[in-house]
Design an enzyme around this catalytic site. Structure first.
Site, PDB file in Angstrom:
ATOM      1  N   CYS A 350      32.651  90.551  37.511  1.00  0.00           N
ATOM      2  CA  CYS A 350      32.924  89.510  38.241  1.00  0.00           C
ATOM      3  C   CYS A 350      33.487  88.318  37.534  1.00  0.00           C
ATOM      4  CB  CYS A 350      31.081  89.294  39.161  1.00  0.00           C
ATOM      5  SG  CYS A 350      29.791  89.637  38.151  1.00  0.00           S
ATOM      6  N   ARG A 379      25.745  98.752  30.466  1.00  0.00           N
ATOM      7  CA  ARG A 379      24.228  98.230  30.757  1.00  0.00           C
ATOM      8  C   ARG A 379      23.486  98.412  29.502  1.00  0.00           C
ATOM      9  NH1 ARG A 379      24.340  96.595  36.902  1.00  0.00           N
ATOM     10  NH2 ARG A 379      26.356  95.439  36.938  1.00  0.00           N
ATOM     11  N   GLN A 397      31.502 101.052  38.947  1.00  0.00           N
ATOM     12  CA  GLN A 397      30.957 101.115  40.822  1.00  0.00           C
ATOM     13  C   GLN A 397      32.125 100.975  41.232  1.00  0.00           C
ATOM     14  OE1 GLN A 397      29.744  97.098  38.909  1.00  0.00           O
ATOM     15  NE2 GLN A 397      27.245  97.568  39.618  1.00  0.00           N
ATOM     16  N   ASP A 399      33.036  98.467  43.011  1.00  0.00           N
ATOM     17  CA  ASP A 399      32.982  96.987  42.997  1.00  0.00           C
ATOM     18  C   ASP A 399      33.957  96.190  43.382  1.00  0.00           C
ATOM     19  OD1 ASP A 399      31.763  94.627  42.721  1.00  0.00           O
ATOM     20  OD2 ASP A 399      32.218  94.665  40.651  1.00  0.00           O
ATOM     21  N   HIS A 401      35.329  91.477  44.818  1.00  0.00           N
ATOM     22  CA  HIS A 401      34.504  90.785  45.039  1.00  0.00           C
ATOM     23  C   HIS A 401      35.281  90.061  46.146  1.00  0.00           C
ATOM     24  CE1 HIS A 401      32.995  91.959  41.700  1.00  0.00           C
ATOM     25  NE2 HIS A 401      32.083  91.001  41.770  1.00  0.00           N
ATOM     26  N   LYS A 481      21.424  88.588  49.126  1.00  0.00           N
ATOM     27  CA  LYS A 481      22.135  89.771  49.031  1.00  0.00           C
ATOM     28  C   LYS A 481      21.198  90.954  50.041  1.00  0.00           C
ATOM     29  CE  LYS A 481      19.641  91.321  45.010  1.00  0.00           C
ATOM     30  NZ  LYS A 481      19.201  91.590  43.642  1.00  0.00           N
ATOM     31  N   HIS A 527      30.213  89.339  46.842  1.00  0.00           N
ATOM     32  CA  HIS A 527      29.549  90.913  45.162  1.00  0.00           C
ATOM     33  C   HIS A 527      29.732  91.887  45.474  1.00  0.00           C
ATOM     34  CE1 HIS A 527      28.902  88.296  41.533  1.00  0.00           C
ATOM     35  NE2 HIS A 527      28.772  87.261  42.382  1.00  0.00           N
TER      36      HIS A 527
END
Length: 661
Positions: A350, A379, A397, A399, A401, A481, A527
RNA sequence: GCUGCCGUAGCUCAGUGGUAGAGCACUCCCUUGGUAAGGGAGAGGUCGGAAGUUCAAGCCUUCUCGGCAGCACCA
């Protein structure tokens, strides 16, 4: 007095009655089978007096609540007493029921291992045979505390002490035995009504779920109405374990993990085929949905993570690398000087996406910007948390945004859920749990903003007719979320998709756009990820399909073999032809019998095994057997090719097997 | 990270103090066989690592690494 029964009829009584007495007036058999009673929607002991005008339902172990009560009694009365008999110094903490069973947390002086469960079970059976009545007595606070204090049951004492505003504590006794247990109940009226059970595992668990506290020993068990139900359950578990993605991953040669790269996946060619197909699939989906794709750095300076807030809040989960040239002296230190500057591998994408957003001045007309990245994140997960593909330290991911205006939130969220639904449909996932996680105690932003955000997210789900549950207080500090959870082969749930509103990061990183009035405004960030991570998603896909992948994802779609060596040239030519058409096909010309090859390829989860014999050679056909269907079918070569291409194009789900084992 | 258990051949596992085993897979030979294991031979392991006890350790002890289950964590 009178009570109302579930069918709406009333029973009149002269005097005050309890649940058992109500059951007796309905039928003798019901009173014998009764395990507890529901009074005005609340579960109570059969011995509890029933108030006037109450709605009363007599529960047996055939009711889900009744079964749950039986499980509770096994934990709190049978297991707990067996433990106290065998290990007098053990102290009891709590023993609730869970899905399919129960557990009890106990502080032991000795080590309890799986081998001890047999002994404990034996004692439990002995206790059940005694068939004692279970009786409830109510004590005031002081008496309850002194009762447990005398027995050294300090966890029970703590529980009482930490229950405010109550001076009535239920303690269950077992016949003439000295066993007692503090419990909110209700319980079976006697040990004679217990069905079939089995202790399943033993593990550690923190007292009150807090890792600062001491660790207790937790004994798990499962319990059912009948031995038959228990056997069925145990068999199901056994079958489910065969779908474990780690096992199938090995069998299909999809990936491996090794200790030098804990939590990072070595994708083998077969596994990476699935990965690649998923990647191009999701790209196709999001491009069609108006996303743009970017790629951002893996390693960034600590200053960057300080600005984003990760350095403070998330550092323990990050891999930090000193920004120093390492020393290469023989036997020397890795760094000659104490590192002062640090870089970190990105744990999230992000903040980097915000940097791209900030390049150039954005107008309100540019929004929404849907910025996607197949972002590889690291991570630093605790060792004990790692689990196959499901929980890794390096993941990618799908992912994105979405930078949008506040008035666009509802539309964007809805759009995402629709995309999500579409995708999960394509994979045949049905067992999806959707949670809406709302404002936590510690949060940023005004209540007004949260009201708006939570409402927008709930409305979107309602508009789309999606079932969901609230997870109160579970939201991120920066916004509410959605959490989309999938279930693995043995019933554990894993979060895959997510969609999170964020009002904080654009502020922290000073992202803005120019409004129609020429003023500067903060965009909202959403996100979101559909798969979550490729790793976890593939893990769940393996378990849900048991390795019988849809044709388009199958690592080996077809293996062709001749019946005898004489047929091999035709078979090989066919392999060449199909390969040129983009089919993942292999030739098996080994000197083995057909049945042997079929068995081997089916075990390796090849979708089709195709056979060329003299008949096929003459007719220009191919005879195939499909994984999971296991019937022979003969097609002309062109028919079969068309069929395969159609399945790929439509991304068809595999046919359901006709013969279920 | 915490508690408990486990670590032997590529895979699945047997082996509780006395010369490392089985099945499958692999290589070679025979077999040319129509849909879930045809037959034979061969090769393959310093028993996770380190230290210790012992005449002798895969087996016992300690430490360490890893795996599994659960707990905690999962932005």
């Amino acid at each position: 007095m009178r009570v109302m029964l579930p069918d709406g009829s009333f029973k009149e009584f002269e005097t005050e009655v309890n649940g058992l007495e109500v059951a007796k007036t309905i039928s003798t058999s019901l009173s014998k089978a009764a395990v507890a009673v529901r009074v005005n929607g609340e579960l109570r002991d059969l011995s509890d007096p029933v108030p006037d005008n109450a709605e009363v339902a007599i529960l047996t172990s055939n009711d889900d609540d009744g079964l749950d009560i039986m499980r509770h009694t096994i934990a709190a009365q049978v297991l707990a007493r067996a433990i106290k008999n065998l290990y007098p110094s053990a102290r009891l903490a709590i023993g609730p029921t869970i899905k399919d069973g129960f557990y009890y947390d106990i502080a032991f002086e000795e080590n309890i291992s799986l081998d001890d469960l047999e002994k404990i079970e034996k004692e439990m059976h002995r206790i059940i045979k005694e068939g004692h009545k279970i009786e409830k007595k109510v004590y005031n606070r002081a008496d309850a505390i002194s009762l447990f204090k005398d027995r050294g049951e300090d966890y029970k004492v703590k529980i009482i002490e930490d229950t405010p505003n109550s001076d009535a504590f239920q303690i269950y006794h077992q016949g003439e035995t000295s066993f007692i247990d503090l419990c909110r109940g209700p319980h079976l009226p006697s040990l004679g009504k217990i069905g079939a059970f089995k202790l399943t595992k033993v593990a550690g668990a923190y007292w009150r779920g807090n890792s600062q506290n001491e660790m207790l020993t937790r004994i798990y068990g499962t319990a059912w109405r009948t031995q038959e139900d228990l056997d069925k359950y145990l068999h199901q578990i056994e079958e489910a374990e065969k779908r474990d993605h780690r096992k199938i991953g090995k069998e299909m040669d999809l990936f491996h993990l090794q200790e030098e790269a804990q939590g990072s996946v070595f994708w083998h060619p077969h596994g990476f085929t699935i990965y690649r197909e998923l990647e191009s699939y999701i790209r196709e989906k999001i491009y069609a949905d108006g996303y743009v794709e970017v790629k951002t750095p893996q390693l960034m300076h600590s200053k960057f993570w300080e600005a984003s807030g990760h350095w403070d809040k998330y550092r323990e989960n990050m891999f930090v690398v000193p920004d120093v040239v390492p020393n290469i002296e023989l036997n020397g230190p890795v760094f000659k000087e104490e590192p002062k500057e640090f870089m970190a591998l990105k744990p999230m994408n992000c903040p980097a996406h915000v940097q791209i957003f900030k390049h150039g001045i954005k107008s309100y007309r540019d929004l929404p910007i849907r910025m996607a990245e197949m972002g590889c994140c690291h991570r630093n997960e605790a060792h004990g948390a790692l689990h196959g593909l499901m929980r890794v330290r390096q993941m990618t991911q799908d992912d994105a945004h979405i930078f949008c205006r506040e008035d666009q939130i509802g539309e964007e969220v809805k759009r995402f859920v629709a995309l999500f639904k579409d995708v999960y449909n394509d994979f045949g996932f049905t067992n999806i749990k959707l949670l809406l996680a709302t404002r936590p105690d510690k949060r940023a932003g005004t209540d007004e903003t949260w009201d708006k955000a939570e409402k927008a997210m709930a409305d979107a789900l309602n508009d789309l007719g999606m079932d969901f549950e609230y997870a109160p207080g579970e939201g991120a500090f920066y916004g509410p979320k959605y959490e989309f959870h999938l279930v693995d082969s043995i019933g554990r749930t894993w979060q895959c998709g997510t969609c999170q509103l964020d009002f904080v990061l654009p502020e922290r990183l000073d992202a803005s756009y120019m409004g129609a009035d020429g003023g500067r405004y903060r965009p909202v960030m959403i996100h979101r990820a559909v798969f979550g991570s490729f790793e976890r998603f593939i893990g769940l896909l393996i378990e849900s399909t048991a390795g019988i992948f849809p044709f388009w994802l199958s690592p080996t779609q077809l293996v062709i073999s001749g019946v005898t060596e004489a047929n091999n040239p035709t078979a090989e030519a066919l392999v060449k032809k199909f390969k040129a058409e983009g089919i993942r096909v292999e030739f098996d010309g080994r000197n083995e019998k057909i049945s042997y090859k079929v068995r081997e390829h089916m075990n390796a989860k090849v979708t089709y095994v195709g056979i060329i014999g003299n008949k096929e050679q003459e007719n220009g056909t191919i005879t195939v057997r499909r994984l999971g269907v296991n019937e022979q079918e003969t097609y002309t070569v062109d028919e079969f090719l068309t069929k395969m291409k159609e399945e790929i194009k439509t991304r068809a789900l595999p046919p359901t097997p006709k013969d279920s084992e």
